[in-house]
Scaffold this active site. Structure first.
Site, PDB file in Angstrom:
ATOM      1  N   GLU A 278       0.822  -1.204   0.000  1.00  0.00           N
ATOM      2  CA  GLU A 278       0.000   0.000   0.000  1.00  0.00           C
ATOM      3  C   GLU A 278       0.864   1.266   0.000  1.00  0.00           C
ATOM      4  O   GLU A 278       0.424   2.329  -0.437  1.00  0.00           O
ATOM      5  CB  GLU A 278      -0.910   0.018   1.234  1.00  0.00           C
ATOM      6  CG  GLU A 278      -1.891  -1.135   1.318  1.00  0.00           C
ATOM      7  CD  GLU A 278      -1.294  -2.371   1.995  1.00  0.00           C
ATOM      8  OE1 GLU A 278      -2.077  -3.254   2.386  1.00  0.00           O
ATOM      9  OE2 GLU A 278      -0.046  -2.455   2.135  1.00  0.00           O
TER      10      GLU A 278
ATOM     11  N   GLU B  43      10.503  -8.805  -5.890  1.00  0.00           N
ATOM     12  CA  GLU B  43      11.853  -8.276  -5.732  1.00  0.00           C
ATOM     13  C   GLU B  43      12.259  -8.268  -4.257  1.00  0.00           C
ATOM     14  O   GLU B  43      11.415  -8.292  -3.371  1.00  0.00           O
ATOM     15  CB  GLU B  43      11.948  -6.871  -6.333  1.00  0.00           C
ATOM     16  CG  GLU B  43      11.619  -6.860  -7.831  1.00  0.00           C
ATOM     17  CD  GLU B  43      11.860  -5.510  -8.499  1.00  0.00           C
ATOM     18  OE1 GLU B  43      12.613  -4.683  -7.932  1.00  0.00           O
ATOM     19  OE2 GLU B  43      11.299  -5.294  -9.595  1.00  0.00           O
TER      20      GLU B  43
END
Length: 426
Positions: free
Chosen positions: A172, A215
């Site tokens: 978020e 990642e």
């Protein structure tokens, strides 16, 4: 196709006359301003028209394409100035074909955020085999974060680009989360629930594949990540939908660092249908001034990748942006500004800076002095640097190119791509 480097004193009209091409077409396909002003060292992609058509009253683009036996998408690619717009006027001249042989065929994929300008997206989509809206992240509970992708999906369908869903560990707060990655990869019930939600989203929205970009995964989850990609592929393969895994730019298997260690090229290359090598960001926001994707560095990644991943599975990452650094560079203090390639050329023109070309990095750059007296150094991509990278697709026998990203206009880049390759449908 030729790439012309603007010299001191040259004008657009003089260059057009030298090559025997229409100056207005030369201007439009290279994104040159209405006045035709050029920066010294700027590149122009020059193409000789083989066949053209003058639009007749009542004629549509689709009718013109049918008449000459080409696709509507190819007609758009040959005429960037149409910008994906289906409306033409009687008397308008359209390019049906350019002279010269191409390097071959290639698939292309481009990434775009939902807030991309609709007109920019339309102008770009004819050059894309696939479009990947960025991104469905993962929330604190393990479910998908929402993405307002309706505009992107509608335009992709209308202009023939196949949409791929993008799944990442973006939170978020708009940052990649190692913790969210670990939770998904080690908590199997949570992982299965996420996969079900991914499948439901693909079905509901009409996506035709999945691009996964996790990642900063801890090294301990190296095999877990490959297993997750395999699990996704097992669900999507029966539907004929591919899974693409984005890989950090490694040059050897044991390369250290949180960005690299869990991206096992051999395991992920076997688990996914395709991989995207993220071959960019050597020059980056907080680093020293340098090329975003120096060609020797890109080659090093490819030289390793093709030893463990089938060449035909590889998308080569293509940066479509540059950076502007204030000087002197101070580690931990200096922050570069991300700019478009088009902005870089405009900046060089406004500041009367001469664009240089680094033959080792195969990348353009220049310096200028801003109004506050600060010296700046700019590195970006032009027709020469992009041609060098795109040429690697044929040289290495790769699947195609993945563009990060489509958010900024640069007409010359699409003119170049169309001159080098026949773009395959996704």
């Amino acid at each position: 196709m030729e790439i012309h480097v603007v010299q001191q004193g040259e004008t657009l009209y003089a260059i057009a006359g030298r090559y025997g091409v229409d100056p207005e077409l030369l201007r439009l396909v290279n994104g040159v301003g209405p006045g035709g002003a050029l920066a010294v060292g700027q590149t122009l992609v020059v193409q000789q028209v083989e066949t053209f058509h003058v639009v007749q009253p009542g004629e549509t683009l689709a009718a013109v394409a049918r008449r000459y036996g080409i696709t509507l998408r190819q007609l758009y690619r040959n005429n960037f100035f149409l910008r994906g717009d289906p409306y033409v006027q009687a008397g308008q001249t359209l390019v049906i074909a350019y002279q010269g042989e191409k390097l071959g065929t290639a698939y292309t994929n481009g990434y775009a955020y939902p807030f991309i300008r609709p007109s920019l997206l339309r102008s770009t989509l004819p050059y894309m085999s696939q479009l990947t809206p960025f991104t469905y992240g993962i929330g604190a509970s393990g479910g998908l974060l929402p993405l307002d992708d309706s505009q992107l999906l509608a335009q992709a369908r209308s202009l023939g680009a196949v949409p791929l869903m993008h799944l990442s560990t973006l939170t978020e707060e708009d940052t990649f989360s190692s913790q969210r990655a670990v939770e998904v990869l080690t908590d199997l019930p949570r992982q299965r629930a996420l996969i079900e939600e991914v499948m439901e989203t693909i079905s509901a929205k009409g996506y035709r594949g999945l691009d996964v970009d996790f990642e900063y995964i801890p090294a301990a989850q190296r095999e877990d990540y490959a297993a997750f990609i395999r699990a996704l592929r097992l669900r999507l393969a029966p539907l004929g939908l591919p899974v693409v895994a984005a890989l950090a730019p490694k040059t050897y298997a044991a390369q250290p660092g949180l960005l690299y260690e869990a991206h096992d090229y051999a395991l992920l290359g076997a688990a996914a249908d395709y991989v995207l090598l993220m071959t960019y960001e050597w020059g980056y926001t907080y680093g020293p001034p340098m090329a975003v994707a120096p060609l020797p560095n890109v080659r090093q990644v490819l030289d390793y990748a093709v030893t463990v991943i089938p060449r035909e599975k590889i998308y080569l990452g293509i940066p479509y942006y540059g950076y502007d650094w204030p000087l002197p560079f101070r580690q931990g203090e200096t922050r570069a500004r991300s700019i478009s390639n088009q902005t870089a050329v405009t900046l060089a023109l406004e500041e009367r800076a001469e664009i240089q070309y680094d033959e080792t990095a195969q990348s353009p750059w220049f310096r200028y002095t801003a109004g506050d007296g600060a010296v700046h150094e700019v590195w970006f991509e032009d027709a020469r640097s992009l041609a060098a990278k795109l040429g690697l697709i044929r040289e290495y026998g790769l699947h195609g190119a993945g563009y990060w990203s489509l958010m900024r206009p640069y007409p010359q880049g699409w003119t170049l791509l169309n001159g080098l390759y026949d773009i395959l449908d996704g």
